[in-house]
Design a protein around this motif. Structure first.
Motif, PDB file in Angstrom:
ATOM      1  N   ILE A   1      -4.423   1.016  10.126  1.00 46.06           N
ATOM      2  CA  ILE A   1      -4.991   0.404   9.192  1.00 46.06           C
ATOM      3  C   ILE A   1      -4.491  -1.125   9.227  1.00 46.06           C
ATOM      4  O   ILE A   1      -3.301  -1.236   9.400  1.00 46.06           O
ATOM      5  CB  ILE A   1      -4.886   1.031   7.765  1.00 46.06           C
ATOM      6  N   GLY A   2      -5.544  -1.986   9.506  1.00 47.40           N
ATOM      7  CA  GLY A   2      -5.042  -3.396   9.633  1.00 47.40           C
ATOM      8  C   GLY A   2      -4.720  -3.642  11.125  1.00 47.40           C
ATOM      9  O   GLY A   2      -4.372  -5.050  11.523  1.00 47.40           O
ATOM     10  N   THR A   3      -4.566  -2.906  11.983  1.00 52.55           N
ATOM     11  CA  THR A   3      -4.267  -3.046  13.616  1.00 52.55           C
ATOM     12  C   THR A   3      -5.784  -3.634  14.257  1.00 52.55           C
ATOM     13  O   THR A   3      -6.670  -2.816  14.114  1.00 52.55           O
ATOM     14  CB  THR A   3      -3.622  -1.892  14.338  1.00 52.55           C
ATOM     15  N   THR A   4      -5.651  -4.773  14.539  1.00 50.91           N
ATOM     16  CA  THR A   4      -6.804  -5.421  15.349  1.00 50.91           C
ATOM     17  C   THR A   4      -6.761  -5.560  16.898  1.00 50.91           C
ATOM     18  O   THR A   4      -7.640  -6.420  17.412  1.00 50.91           O
ATOM     19  CB  THR A   4      -7.270  -6.676  14.623  1.00 50.91           C
ATOM     20  N   GLY A   5      -5.396  -4.946  17.458  1.00 54.53           N
ATOM     21  CA  GLY A   5      -5.323  -5.318  18.994  1.00 54.53           C
ATOM     22  C   GLY A   5      -4.589  -6.580  18.973  1.00 54.53           C
ATOM     23  O   GLY A   5      -4.228  -7.235  18.193  1.00 54.53           O
ATOM     24  N   GLY A   6      -4.103  -6.920  20.104  1.00 51.59           N
ATOM     25  CA  GLY A   6      -3.329  -7.751  20.693  1.00 51.59           C
ATOM     26  C   GLY A   6      -1.993  -7.782  20.136  1.00 51.59           C
ATOM     27  O   GLY A   6      -1.333  -8.864  19.899  1.00 51.59           O
ATOM     28  N   GLY A   7      -1.372  -6.672  19.830  1.00 51.80           N
ATOM     29  CA  GLY A   7      -0.053  -6.689  19.219  1.00 51.80           C
ATOM     30  C   GLY A   7       0.141  -6.904  17.717  1.00 51.80           C
ATOM     31  O   GLY A   7       1.291  -6.772  17.213  1.00 51.80           O
ATOM     32  N   VAL A   8      -1.184  -6.848  16.858  1.00 54.71           N
ATOM     33  CA  VAL A   8      -1.128  -7.033  15.595  1.00 54.71           C
ATOM     34  C   VAL A   8      -0.550  -5.574  14.995  1.00 54.71           C
ATOM     35  O   VAL A   8      -1.404  -4.630  15.322  1.00 54.71           O
ATOM     36  CB  VAL A   8      -2.427  -7.363  15.205  1.00 54.71           C
ATOM     37  N   PRO A   9       0.466  -5.507  14.340  1.00 57.73           N
ATOM     38  CA  PRO A   9       1.036  -4.186  13.977  1.00 57.73           C
ATOM     39  C   PRO A   9       0.174  -3.561  12.774  1.00 57.73           C
ATOM     40  O   PRO A   9       0.209  -2.063  12.491  1.00 57.73           O
ATOM     41  CB  PRO A   9       2.535  -4.470  13.590  1.00 57.73           C
ATOM     42  N   GLY A  10      -0.440  -4.340  11.910  1.00 53.26           N
ATOM     43  CA  GLY A  10      -1.098  -3.687  10.778  1.00 53.26           C
ATOM     44  C   GLY A  10      -0.254  -3.552   9.512  1.00 53.26           C
ATOM     45  O   GLY A  10       0.644  -4.016   9.467  1.00 53.26           O
ATOM     46  N   ASP A  11      -0.909  -2.653   8.713  1.00 54.51           N
ATOM     47  CA  ASP A  11       0.017  -2.542   7.506  1.00 54.51           C
ATOM     48  C   ASP A  11       0.890  -1.533   7.252  1.00 54.51           C
ATOM     49  O   ASP A  11       1.190  -0.893   8.420  1.00 54.51           O
ATOM     50  CB  ASP A  11      -1.237  -2.050   6.272  1.00 54.51           C
ATOM     51  N   ARG A  12       2.076  -1.866   6.636  1.00 54.33           N
ATOM     52  CA  ARG A  12       3.257  -1.022   6.368  1.00 54.33           C
ATOM     53  C   ARG A  12       3.293  -0.475   5.004  1.00 54.33           C
ATOM     54  O   ARG A  12       2.914  -1.236   3.932  1.00 54.33           O
ATOM     55  CB  ARG A  12       4.408  -2.059   6.428  1.00 54.33           C
ATOM     56  N   TYR A  13       3.881   0.871   4.816  1.00 55.71           N
ATOM     57  CA  TYR A  13       3.924   1.537   3.655  1.00 55.71           C
ATOM     58  C   TYR A  13       5.476   2.100   3.542  1.00 55.71           C
ATOM     59  O   TYR A  13       6.022   2.174   4.620  1.00 55.71           O
ATOM     60  CB  TYR A  13       2.932   2.572   3.701  1.00 55.71           C
ATOM     61  N   PRO A  14       5.813   2.060   2.394  1.00 58.88           N
ATOM     62  CA  PRO A  14       7.097   2.530   2.215  1.00 58.88           C
ATOM     63  C   PRO A  14       7.589   3.916   2.661  1.00 58.88           C
ATOM     64  O   PRO A  14       8.659   4.456   2.660  1.00 58.88           O
ATOM     65  CB  PRO A  14       7.349   2.392   0.700  1.00 58.88           C
ATOM     66  N   ASP A  15       6.564   4.735   2.481  1.00 59.96           N
ATOM     67  CA  ASP A  15       7.032   6.328   2.980  1.00 59.96           C
ATOM     68  C   ASP A  15       5.819   7.095   3.245  1.00 59.96           C
ATOM     69  O   ASP A  15       4.757   6.544   3.449  1.00 59.96           O
ATOM     70  CB  ASP A  15       7.752   7.106   1.578  1.00 59.96           C
ATOM     71  N   VAL A  16       6.051   8.290   3.879  1.00 61.15           N
ATOM     72  CA  VAL A  16       4.913   9.042   4.407  1.00 61.15           C
ATOM     73  C   VAL A  16       3.625   9.434   3.514  1.00 61.15           C
ATOM     74  O   VAL A  16       2.679   9.244   3.829  1.00 61.15           O
ATOM     75  CB  VAL A  16       5.475  10.250   4.966  1.00 61.15           C
ATOM     76  N   LYS A  17       4.146   9.662   1.982  1.00 57.99           N
ATOM     77  CA  LYS A  17       3.252  10.060   1.128  1.00 57.99           C
ATOM     78  C   LYS A  17       2.255   8.787   0.883  1.00 57.99           C
ATOM     79  O   LYS A  17       1.332   8.995   0.606  1.00 57.99           O
ATOM     80  CB  LYS A  17       3.656  10.704  -0.236  1.00 57.99           C
ATOM     81  N   THR A  18       2.749   7.781   0.799  1.00 59.84           N
ATOM     82  CA  THR A  18       1.938   6.324   0.730  1.00 59.84           C
ATOM     83  C   THR A  18       1.148   5.930   1.779  1.00 59.84           C
ATOM     84  O   THR A  18      -0.022   5.674   1.589  1.00 59.84           O
ATOM     85  CB  THR A  18       2.987   5.273   0.135  1.00 59.84           C
ATOM     86  N   GLY A  19       1.748   6.424   3.054  1.00 63.22           N
ATOM     87  CA  GLY A  19       0.879   5.871   4.124  1.00 63.22           C
ATOM     88  C   GLY A  19      -0.286   6.931   4.196  1.00 63.22           C
ATOM     89  O   GLY A  19      -1.562   6.676   4.459  1.00 63.22           O
ATOM     90  N   VAL A  20      -0.087   8.480   3.822  1.00 66.23           N
ATOM     91  CA  VAL A  20      -1.455   9.195   3.893  1.00 66.23           C
ATOM     92  C   VAL A  20      -2.399   8.660   2.685  1.00 66.23           C
ATOM     93  O   VAL A  20      -3.208   8.926   2.930  1.00 66.23           O
ATOM     94  CB  VAL A  20      -0.780  10.715   3.612  1.00 66.23           C
ATOM     95  N   LEU A  21      -1.791   8.320   1.596  1.00 70.97           N
ATOM     96  CA  LEU A  21      -2.705   7.877   0.529  1.00 70.97           C
ATOM     97  C   LEU A  21      -3.418   6.656   0.959  1.00 70.97           C
ATOM     98  O   LEU A  21      -4.684   6.542   0.546  1.00 70.97           O
ATOM     99  CB  LEU A  21      -1.767   7.661  -0.779  1.00 70.97           C
ATOM    100  N   ALA A  22      -2.915   5.716   1.683  1.00 71.18           N
ATOM    101  CA  ALA A  22      -3.624   4.666   2.237  1.00 71.18           C
ATOM    102  C   ALA A  22      -4.776   4.965   2.949  1.00 71.18           C
ATOM    103  O   ALA A  22      -5.849   4.466   2.917  1.00 71.18           O
ATOM    104  CB  ALA A  22      -2.840   3.605   2.943  1.00 71.18           C
ATOM    105  N   GLN A  23      -4.671   6.081   3.770  1.00 76.59           N
ATOM    106  CA  GLN A  23      -5.470   6.333   4.766  1.00 76.59           C
ATOM    107  C   GLN A  23      -6.721   7.092   3.971  1.00 76.59           C
ATOM    108  O   GLN A  23      -7.932   6.673   4.144  1.00 76.59           O
ATOM    109  CB  GLN A  23      -5.089   7.404   5.726  1.00 76.59           C
ATOM    110  N   ILE A  24      -6.362   8.035   2.943  1.00 73.90           N
ATOM    111  CA  ILE A  24      -7.445   8.658   2.172  1.00 73.90           C
ATOM    112  C   ILE A  24      -8.351   7.701   1.275  1.00 73.90           C
ATOM    113  O   ILE A  24      -9.242   7.858   1.181  1.00 73.90           O
ATOM    114  CB  ILE A  24      -6.580   9.649   1.119  1.00 73.90           C
ATOM    115  N   GLN A  25      -7.468   6.773   0.758  1.00 74.87           N
ATOM    116  CA  GLN A  25      -8.367   5.695  -0.054  1.00 74.87           C
ATOM    117  C   GLN A  25      -9.229   4.717   0.959  1.00 74.87           C
ATOM    118  O   GLN A  25     -10.274   4.434   0.424  1.00 74.87           O
ATOM    119  CB  GLN A  25      -7.571   4.818  -0.770  1.00 74.87           C
ATOM    120  N   HIS A  26      -8.805   4.549   2.076  1.00 72.69           N
ATOM    121  CA  HIS A  26      -9.364   3.599   2.961  1.00 72.69           C
ATOM    122  C   HIS A  26     -10.735   4.443   3.468  1.00 72.69           C
ATOM    123  O   HIS A  26     -11.993   4.021   3.576  1.00 72.69           O
ATOM    124  CB  HIS A  26      -8.823   3.286   4.283  1.00 72.69           C
TER     125      HIS A  26
END
Length: 369
Positions: A118-143
């Motif tokens: 999420i947020g990675t667009t190529g060219g080395g852009v790292p994208g979004d960052r989330y504080p823990d595993v559960k929040t990262g999974v939630l971000a994907q599900i919401q997307h």
């Protein structure tokens, strides 16, 4: 967004690299949102998904031990086909190795807890960052929820907040339910992105999804646990379950209004710096007064899991509807807004309570008995 396997190679997708084209072509992808006709099969348990993951990544970091439970947890809460969200994660992260097919690291660092680019667009852009595993999974599900065509009030991913309107516009143009195959050229630039997800799914099914279990839905789960911090031992959280009761109106007292005095201390939530904070208030603080007329009063209970309880009021066709809703800690506003939008259009929160019984007692007081 670019996946490690599908996006890192410009001309070949994972499906073409590792599976016969005919196998992928025959594999259809389901709709993003789950339903009675689009269910997660019984064979797709978190334990089996983790076994599958470890077969591809024997050196799996221990901090991912509960990741499949979180996919089931958030997938049930948001009504998403979480098994395919898990397969998408496996594709995007190369089974959580975060390595490209040539062995080089991708743009996303494992510590970002960004499992779907999420947020990675190529060219080395790292994208979004989330504080823990559960929040990262939630971000994907919401997307995925937004890609399905549903607007979110407060998505946790910065990229979701930024691009929600564009995503919704493109999804609504389809004029049908959005499928995982529709993510090709959108979630990732790879035209065979959907086929790559299908290949991961077919690999899982070949080893773990044979016989009747492949066609049967998940068994009914118990009520959600109050403690969502330990998903490996917590039951699955179902989408809000609603049970209604109709309360006969009582004769009103002429010239008076029914005041709402919760019999137990109520927990109010207030906004502070964009985050919800709670404070315990004494029971002598009354909620806004509501006229107690001759109309019918309907009370319902609903739960997304969690420990916070909100009482919601709506006027429906001349009747008063009050819903005692339990929501997850940290998502009080978004879940309340989602419930109102889908179940009680025009509803308004009346107050917050420490437990569901207190909210029901207050609702019955409003109804007049």
């Amino acid at each position: 967004m670019r996946s490690f396997l599908a996006g890192a190679v410009t001309t070949l997708s994972l499906a073409v690299l590792l599976a016969p084209e005919s196998v992928v072509a025959k594999t259809s992808l389901p709709e993003i949102r789950s339903s009675a006709a689009n269910f997660v099969p019984r064979c797709a348990t978190p334990d089996r998904l983790m076994t599958f993951l470890k077969s591809r990544n024997p050196d799996l970091d221990p901090r991912y031990r509960d990741i499949a439970d979180w996919y089931r947890h958030w997938g049930e809460v948001w009504r998403v086909r979480w098994d395919y969200a898990f397969f998408q994660m496996a594709l995007e992260t190369n089974f959580l190795t975060y390595l490209r097919p040539d062995g080089r690291r991708g743009d996303v660092d494992p510590l970002q807890n960004n499992f779907a680019g999420i947020g990675t667009t190529g060219g080395g852009v790292p994208g979004d960052r989330y504080p823990d595993v559960k929040t990262g999974v939630l971000a994907q599900i919401q997307h995925l929820v937004v890609y399905s065509g549903e607007r979110l009030e407060t998505p946790i991913a910065p990229r979701t907040q930024l691009k929600q309107d564009d995503i919704l516009s493109a999804s609504l143009k389809l004029k049908r339910s959005v499928r995982y195959s529709d993510l090709a050229r959108r979630w990732a630039v790879d035209p065979k992105y959907g086929a790559s997800i299908a290949w991961v799914a077919s690999e899982f099914r070949a080893k773990h999804c044979q016989g009747a279990d492949a066609l049967a839905p998940q068994e009914a789960q118990p009520l959600p646990s109050r403690d969502v911090r330990a998903p490996s031992s917590s039951p699955v959280v179902k989408p809000a379950q609603v049970v209604a009761e109709t309360v006969a109106p009582t004769a009103p007292v002429p010239g008076k209004l029914a005041s709402i005095a919760p019999p137990k201390p109520a927990t109010r939530l207030s906004e502070s710096g964009g985050k919800l904070t709670s404070r315990l208030e004494t029971s002598n603080e009354t909620l806004p007064e509501v006229a107690n007329g001759d109309r019918a009063c309907r009370i319902s209970v609903a739960s997304y899991g969690g420990q916070k309880n909100v009482l919601i009021r709506a006027d429906e066709d001349g009747a008063l509807h009050l819903a005692a809703l339990t929501v997850l800690d940290g998502f009080e506003d978004s879940m309340t807004a989602r419930f109102i939008q889908s179940r009680m259009p025009g509803g308004k929160p009346v107050g917050w309570f420490t437990d569901q019984q207190s909210a029901l007692d207050a609702a019955r007081t409003i109804c007049g008995g």
